[in-house]
Design an enzyme around this catalytic site. Sequence first.
Site, PDB file in Angstrom:
ATOM      1  N   GLU A 183      -5.345  -5.216  10.583  1.00  0.00           N
ATOM      2  CA  GLU A 183      -4.367  -4.226  10.621  1.00  0.00           C
ATOM      3  C   GLU A 183      -4.669  -3.560  11.753  1.00  0.00           C
ATOM      4  O   GLU A 183      -5.330  -2.733  12.044  1.00  0.00           O
ATOM      5  CB  GLU A 183      -4.392  -3.283   9.568  1.00  0.00           C
ATOM      6  CG  GLU A 183      -4.174  -3.993   8.138  1.00  0.00           C
ATOM      7  CD  GLU A 183      -3.568  -2.789   7.289  1.00  0.00           C
ATOM      8  OE1 GLU A 183      -2.430  -2.977   6.817  1.00  0.00           O
ATOM      9  OE2 GLU A 183      -4.053  -1.544   7.086  1.00  0.00           O
TER      10      GLU A 183
ATOM     11  N   GLY B  50       1.999   2.076  10.560  1.00  0.00           N
ATOM     12  CA  GLY B  50       3.093   3.060  10.801  1.00  0.00           C
ATOM     13  C   GLY B  50       3.865   3.577  12.025  1.00  0.00           C
ATOM     14  O   GLY B  50       4.486   4.761  12.061  1.00  0.00           O
TER      15      GLY B  50
ATOM     16  N   SER C 262       3.431  -2.284  10.224  1.00  0.00           N
ATOM     17  CA  SER C 262       4.961  -2.178  10.492  1.00  0.00           C
ATOM     18  C   SER C 262       5.452  -3.522  10.274  1.00  0.00           C
ATOM     19  O   SER C 262       6.460  -4.012  11.002  1.00  0.00           O
ATOM     20  CB  SER C 262       5.348  -1.883  12.075  1.00  0.00           C
ATOM     21  OG  SER C 262       4.578  -0.462  12.165  1.00  0.00           O
TER      22      SER C 262
ATOM     23  N   LYS D 258       0.383   4.271   0.111  1.00  0.00           N
ATOM     24  CA  LYS D 258      -0.430   5.213   0.420  1.00  0.00           C
ATOM     25  C   LYS D 258      -0.167   6.654  -0.444  1.00  0.00           C
ATOM     26  O   LYS D 258      -0.313   6.442  -1.465  1.00  0.00           O
ATOM     27  CB  LYS D 258       0.074   5.737   1.643  1.00  0.00           C
ATOM     28  CG  LYS D 258      -0.313   4.275   2.693  1.00  0.00           C
ATOM     29  CD  LYS D 258       0.096   4.679   3.902  1.00  0.00           C
ATOM     30  CE  LYS D 258      -0.010   3.377   4.998  1.00  0.00           C
ATOM     31  NZ  LYS D 258       0.052   3.546   6.201  1.00  0.00           N
TER      32      LYS D 258
ATOM     33  N   HIS E 110      -9.515   0.812   5.078  1.00  0.00           N
ATOM     34  CA  HIS E 110      -8.229   0.962   5.495  1.00  0.00           C
ATOM     35  C   HIS E 110      -8.682   2.132   6.871  1.00  0.00           C
ATOM     36  O   HIS E 110      -9.358   2.805   6.735  1.00  0.00           O
ATOM     37  CB  HIS E 110      -7.450   1.665   4.653  1.00  0.00           C
ATOM     38  CG  HIS E 110      -6.005   1.763   5.154  1.00  0.00           C
ATOM     39  ND1 HIS E 110      -5.557   2.498   5.983  1.00  0.00           N
ATOM     40  CD2 HIS E 110      -5.015   0.914   4.982  1.00  0.00           C
ATOM     41  CE1 HIS E 110      -4.271   2.247   6.423  1.00  0.00           C
ATOM     42  NE2 HIS E 110      -3.820   1.222   6.025  1.00  0.00           N
TER      43      HIS E 110
ATOM     44  N   GLU F  60      -7.135   4.551   7.890  1.00  0.00           N
ATOM     45  CA  GLU F  60      -6.858   5.709   7.421  1.00  0.00           C
ATOM     46  C   GLU F  60      -8.046   6.580   6.777  1.00  0.00           C
ATOM     47  O   GLU F  60      -8.365   7.756   6.957  1.00  0.00           O
ATOM     48  CB  GLU F  60      -5.600   6.141   6.855  1.00  0.00           C
ATOM     49  CG  GLU F  60      -4.337   6.048   7.668  1.00  0.00           C
ATOM     50  CD  GLU F  60      -3.011   5.466   6.957  1.00  0.00           C
ATOM     51  OE1 GLU F  60      -3.015   5.363   5.783  1.00  0.00           O
ATOM     52  OE2 GLU F  60      -2.243   4.998   7.545  1.00  0.00           O
TER      53      GLU F  60
ATOM     54  N   ASN G 276       0.994  -1.469   0.131  1.00  0.00           N
ATOM     55  CA  ASN G 276      -0.032   0.033   0.047  1.00  0.00           C
ATOM     56  C   ASN G 276       0.924   1.179   0.031  1.00  0.00           C
ATOM     57  O   ASN G 276       1.621   1.652   1.057  1.00  0.00           O
ATOM     58  CB  ASN G 276      -0.835  -0.061   1.173  1.00  0.00           C
ATOM     59  CG  ASN G 276      -1.771   1.386   1.358  1.00  0.00           C
ATOM     60  OD1 ASN G 276      -1.739   2.096   0.436  1.00  0.00           O
ATOM     61  ND2 ASN G 276      -2.226   1.478   2.602  1.00  0.00           N
TER      62      ASN G 276
HETATM   63  C1  PEP Z   1      -0.892  -0.060   6.159  1.00  0.00           C
HETATM   64  O1  PEP Z   1      -1.254   1.166   5.933  1.00  0.00           O
HETATM   65  O2  PEP Z   1      -1.513  -0.676   5.035  1.00  0.00           O
HETATM   66  C2  PEP Z   1       0.143  -0.285   6.806  1.00  0.00           C
HETATM   67  C3  PEP Z   1       0.257  -1.637   7.133  1.00  0.00           C
HETATM   68  O3  PEP Z   1       1.401   0.225   7.112  1.00  0.00           O
HETATM   69  P1  PEP Z   1       2.616   0.158   7.639  1.00  0.00           P
HETATM   70  O4  PEP Z   1       3.456  -1.321   7.004  1.00  0.00           O
HETATM   71  O5  PEP Z   1       3.600   1.212   7.322  1.00  0.00           O
HETATM   72  O6  PEP Z   1       2.479   0.099   9.142  1.00  0.00           O
END
Ligand code: PEP
Length: 248
Positions: free
Chosen positions: A164, A170, A209, A11, A94, A96, A9
Amino acid sequence: MRQSLVIGNWKMHGSRASVASLLEGLLGAEPASGVEVAVCPTYLHLDQVLQGCAGSGISVGAQDCSHAQSGAYTGEVAAEMLADIGCTWVILGHSERRQYHAETDALVGAKLSAAIEAGLKPVLCVGETRQQREGGEANAVVAAQLAGALADQAQLDGLVIAYEPVWAIGTGLTATPEQAQEMHAFIRGELAQAAGVDAQKTRILYGGSVKPGNAAELFDCADIDGALVGGAALVAEDFMSIAGAAIG
Ligand code: PEP
């Protein structure tokens, strides 16, 4: 047997130049056979990435889509349009989007219907906040997100779920393999009760992460079928190393 799947992703990152260089890194790396690999750039970079990935084995998706098929929805992109230009995947719900765009489970469910109708493969994201986990509500929150999005869906073949935990996105914090496996098994149990879903065939990705250094221990867990990767997906070597860890 569920085939491993690793999705990047990207973003809201990238310029034409940085996307070209990321593609060069991804396509120049040892192809990860035995694992399905996909990337989800911004809408603006989809065409560039679709052209770059053509014939490479890396499939492409979007990070969101509209719940509507067409019409007066300024700024929105319909699932049908994404399918029309060659997208395979769409990420939905997601955290976000839920946080910054107030997306409800009902809206995520409507987007899921639109995506399926258009022939896209949806990646439905679920996950609890830190406060919800500390309050012992993680399972209830995730169950409600699943129920809200999956209710009344006509057809859910090929559905992918991404667990997630919001506190791990992040932040550099990752769920331990035990925490992640526990939630993935819980999700599979919830899916078994949902109409139209074959829980044993449904791939459940972990996201939050994921890095080359922690991917293998997560992928060793019985119910973790791959990863949705944010930050590390912007570094070709790291992303392909995560994909390599998912083989098997
Ligand atoms: C994401 O936004 O889907 C995600 C998993 O981000 P990160 O790997 O940076 O934590």
